[in-house]
Motif scaffolding. Structure first.
Motif, PDB file in Angstrom:
ATOM      1  N   GLY A 150       0.800  -1.227   0.000  1.00  0.00           N
ATOM      2  CA  GLY A 150       0.000   0.000   0.000  1.00  0.00           C
ATOM      3  C   GLY A 150       0.830   1.273   0.000  1.00  0.00           C
ATOM      4  O   GLY A 150       0.681   2.136  -0.884  1.00  0.00           O
ATOM      5  N   PRO A 151       1.722   1.463   0.977  1.00  0.00           N
ATOM      6  CA  PRO A 151       2.528   2.693   1.007  1.00  0.00           C
ATOM      7  C   PRO A 151       3.396   2.913  -0.230  1.00  0.00           C
ATOM      8  O   PRO A 151       3.501   4.054  -0.700  1.00  0.00           O
ATOM      9  CB  PRO A 151       3.370   2.510   2.271  1.00  0.00           C
ATOM     10  CG  PRO A 151       2.552   1.623   3.142  1.00  0.00           C
ATOM     11  CD  PRO A 151       1.872   0.672   2.210  1.00  0.00           C
ATOM     12  N   MET A 211       2.241   7.407  -6.483  1.00  0.00           N
ATOM     13  CA  MET A 211       1.218   8.386  -6.850  1.00  0.00           C
ATOM     14  C   MET A 211       1.635   9.789  -6.441  1.00  0.00           C
ATOM     15  O   MET A 211       1.378  10.763  -7.154  1.00  0.00           O
ATOM     16  CB  MET A 211      -0.108   8.008  -6.196  1.00  0.00           C
ATOM     17  CG  MET A 211      -0.692   6.695  -6.672  1.00  0.00           C
ATOM     18  SD  MET A 211      -2.251   6.269  -5.864  1.00  0.00           S
ATOM     19  CE  MET A 211      -3.302   7.578  -6.480  1.00  0.00           C
ATOM     20  N   TYR A 212       2.306   9.898  -5.287  1.00  0.00           N
ATOM     21  CA  TYR A 212       2.785  11.218  -4.856  1.00  0.00           C
ATOM     22  C   TYR A 212       3.874  11.734  -5.790  1.00  0.00           C
ATOM     23  O   TYR A 212       3.912  12.929  -6.122  1.00  0.00           O
ATOM     24  CB  TYR A 212       3.306  11.124  -3.426  1.00  0.00           C
ATOM     25  CG  TYR A 212       4.091  12.329  -2.994  1.00  0.00           C
ATOM     26  CD1 TYR A 212       3.467  13.559  -2.794  1.00  0.00           C
ATOM     27  CD2 TYR A 212       5.469  12.240  -2.794  1.00  0.00           C
ATOM     28  CE1 TYR A 212       4.196  14.674  -2.405  1.00  0.00           C
ATOM     29  CE2 TYR A 212       6.198  13.350  -2.402  1.00  0.00           C
ATOM     30  CZ  TYR A 212       5.555  14.551  -2.213  1.00  0.00           C
ATOM     31  OH  TYR A 212       6.282  15.652  -1.838  1.00  0.00           O
ATOM     32  N   GLU A 213       4.771  10.847  -6.206  1.00  0.00           N
ATOM     33  CA  GLU A 213       5.834  11.281  -7.114  1.00  0.00           C
ATOM     34  C   GLU A 213       5.285  11.714  -8.469  1.00  0.00           C
ATOM     35  O   GLU A 213       5.810  12.647  -9.090  1.00  0.00           O
ATOM     36  CB  GLU A 213       6.845  10.152  -7.302  1.00  0.00           C
ATOM     37  CG  GLU A 213       7.663   9.846  -6.054  1.00  0.00           C
ATOM     38  CD  GLU A 213       8.656   8.735  -6.281  1.00  0.00           C
ATOM     39  OE1 GLU A 213       8.645   8.150  -7.400  1.00  0.00           O
ATOM     40  OE2 GLU A 213       9.436   8.435  -5.361  1.00  0.00           O
ATOM     41  N   PHE A 260      -1.779  15.250  -0.920  1.00  0.00           N
ATOM     42  CA  PHE A 260      -3.171  14.873  -0.697  1.00  0.00           C
ATOM     43  C   PHE A 260      -3.593  13.737  -1.616  1.00  0.00           C
ATOM     44  O   PHE A 260      -4.575  13.043  -1.342  1.00  0.00           O
ATOM     45  CB  PHE A 260      -4.084  16.086  -0.897  1.00  0.00           C
ATOM     46  CG  PHE A 260      -5.504  15.850  -0.464  1.00  0.00           C
ATOM     47  CD1 PHE A 260      -5.803  15.523   0.850  1.00  0.00           C
ATOM     48  CD2 PHE A 260      -6.545  15.918  -1.376  1.00  0.00           C
ATOM     49  CE1 PHE A 260      -7.102  15.286   1.248  1.00  0.00           C
ATOM     50  CE2 PHE A 260      -7.844  15.688  -0.980  1.00  0.00           C
ATOM     51  CZ  PHE A 260      -8.127  15.375   0.337  1.00  0.00           C
ATOM     52  N   THR A 261      -2.867  13.517  -2.715  1.00  0.00           N
ATOM     53  CA  THR A 261      -3.159  12.390  -3.602  1.00  0.00           C
ATOM     54  C   THR A 261      -3.050  11.064  -2.852  1.00  0.00           C
ATOM     55  O   THR A 261      -3.796  10.122  -3.116  1.00  0.00           O
ATOM     56  CB  THR A 261      -2.200  12.404  -4.800  1.00  0.00           C
ATOM     57  OG1 THR A 261      -2.233  13.678  -5.422  1.00  0.00           O
ATOM     58  CG2 THR A 261      -2.586  11.338  -5.815  1.00  0.00           C
ATOM     59  N   ILE A 266      -6.265  10.582  -1.027  1.00  0.00           N
ATOM     60  CA  ILE A 266      -7.342  10.225  -1.961  1.00  0.00           C
ATOM     61  C   ILE A 266      -7.273   8.735  -2.273  1.00  0.00           C
ATOM     62  O   ILE A 266      -8.298   8.040  -2.320  1.00  0.00           O
ATOM     63  CB  ILE A 266      -7.243  11.070  -3.244  1.00  0.00           C
ATOM     64  CG1 ILE A 266      -7.530  12.540  -2.926  1.00  0.00           C
ATOM     65  CG2 ILE A 266      -8.214  10.555  -4.305  1.00  0.00           C
ATOM     66  CD1 ILE A 266      -7.399  13.450  -4.126  1.00  0.00           C
ATOM     67  N   PHE A 267      -6.055   8.240  -2.465  1.00  0.00           N
ATOM     68  CA  PHE A 267      -5.875   6.794  -2.670  1.00  0.00           C
ATOM     69  C   PHE A 267      -6.350   6.015  -1.452  1.00  0.00           C
ATOM     70  O   PHE A 267      -7.016   4.974  -1.569  1.00  0.00           O
ATOM     71  CB  PHE A 267      -4.397   6.513  -2.960  1.00  0.00           C
ATOM     72  CG  PHE A 267      -4.009   5.068  -2.866  1.00  0.00           C
ATOM     73  CD1 PHE A 267      -4.366   4.173  -3.854  1.00  0.00           C
ATOM     74  CD2 PHE A 267      -3.292   4.598  -1.770  1.00  0.00           C
ATOM     75  CE1 PHE A 267      -4.014   2.833  -3.774  1.00  0.00           C
ATOM     76  CE2 PHE A 267      -2.928   3.273  -1.676  1.00  0.00           C
ATOM     77  CZ  PHE A 267      -3.290   2.387  -2.682  1.00  0.00           C
ATOM     78  N   SER A 268      -6.029   6.508  -0.257  1.00  0.00           N
ATOM     79  CA  SER A 268      -6.461   5.844   0.971  1.00  0.00           C
ATOM     80  C   SER A 268      -7.984   5.827   1.088  1.00  0.00           C
ATOM     81  O   SER A 268      -8.579   4.795   1.444  1.00  0.00           O
ATOM     82  CB  SER A 268      -5.849   6.557   2.180  1.00  0.00           C
ATOM     83  OG  SER A 268      -6.276   5.976   3.394  1.00  0.00           O
ATOM     84  N   ALA A 269      -8.628   6.948   0.768  1.00  0.00           N
ATOM     85  CA  ALA A 269     -10.093   7.007   0.825  1.00  0.00           C
ATOM     86  C   ALA A 269     -10.722   6.071  -0.202  1.00  0.00           C
ATOM     87  O   ALA A 269     -11.734   5.415   0.079  1.00  0.00           O
ATOM     88  CB  ALA A 269     -10.563   8.440   0.599  1.00  0.00           C
ATOM     89  N   ALA A 270     -10.122   5.988  -1.388  1.00  0.00           N
ATOM     90  CA  ALA A 270     -10.658   5.102  -2.425  1.00  0.00           C
ATOM     91  C   ALA A 270     -10.588   3.642  -1.986  1.00  0.00           C
ATOM     92  O   ALA A 270     -11.523   2.859  -2.212  1.00  0.00           O
ATOM     93  CB  ALA A 270      -9.887   5.294  -3.731  1.00  0.00           C
TER      94      ALA A 270
END
Length: 215
Positions: free
Chosen positions: A144-145, A151-153, A159-160, A163-167
């Motif tokens: 996961g991390p 995605m952050y890179e 905050f992206t 958003i991935f965590s919420a999804a």
């Protein structure tokens, strides 16, 4: 199939929670919080998690509620809170409140999983089922991390990651809900078969010839 959906649901949950705990202090620090405030937000989530485990444990014993409601609904609340993280990060009180509420809505997830798993698999296979579910949780925590980091890179915005965590939390609810529906439909079909077998065997017990011979 119900067990596979449940394992995948827990896999998505582990991806989300591991990402949340790893990146939250850094996100708060880059948004103006001190290192102490960032650490305090994560520490307060432990208090909320402890309270959640106790409350969910007592509430799940109520037959009118059940564990499936907690397992399928709690991730949705956490996902909604995560989407409003920029608003909570504006003040120290908001950061502490965010950490406490997140712990309050995530701590009872494991407590609600165990009764659901016991209803999904046979008692003789419970240990194997728990092992497979724990394996899926570990794999989600492992990958996961790094996925969130990629995605952050690519986006350049922290905050992206959330958003991935919420999804992943919304996907946890969706797959958990499908697992519950499939399990309950299977249970109703089995009860229907048992009632059909009982009804077909009933006339043989009331056989008139048998009554005549017994007389």
């Amino acid at each position: 199939m119900s067990f596979l959906l449940l394992s995948f649901s827990f896999f998505c949950y582990s991806m989300s929670i591991s990402t949340w705990y790893l990146y939250l202090p850094e996100f708060l620090y880059k948004n103006g919080a001190s290192l102490q405030d960032s650490s305090l937000a994560v520490s307060v989530s432990g208090i909320g998690s402890m309270i959640s485990r106790i409350l969910v444990g007592f509430s799940a014993n109520d037959t009118s509620i059940g564990s499936a409601i907690f397992y399928n609904c709690l991730p949705t609340f956490v996902a909604t809170l995560t989407l409003f993280l920029p608003l909570f990060s504006l003040s120290s009180i908001g950061r502490i409140m965010f950490g406490f509420l997140t712990g309050l809505y995530t701590g009872g997830q494991l407590i609600s999983l165990l009764p659901i798993l016991l209803d999904t698999v046979d008692v003789k296979l419970f240990a194997a089922g728990m092992g497979i579910t724990s394996l899926s949780y570990g794999i989600g925590t492992l990958i996961g991390p790094p996925i969130a980091g990629l995605m952050y890179e690519q986006s350049g915005q922290y905050f992206t990651v959330f958003i991935f965590s919420a999804a992943m939390l919304f996907l946890t609810t969706a797959t958990g809900f499908c697992s519950t529906l499939l399990r309950r439909s299977t249970d109703s079909c089995e009860r229907g078969r048992e009632s059909d077998i009982t009804s077909t065997e009933a006339p043989s017990e009331a056989d008139p010839l048998a009554d005549f011979v017994s007389c």
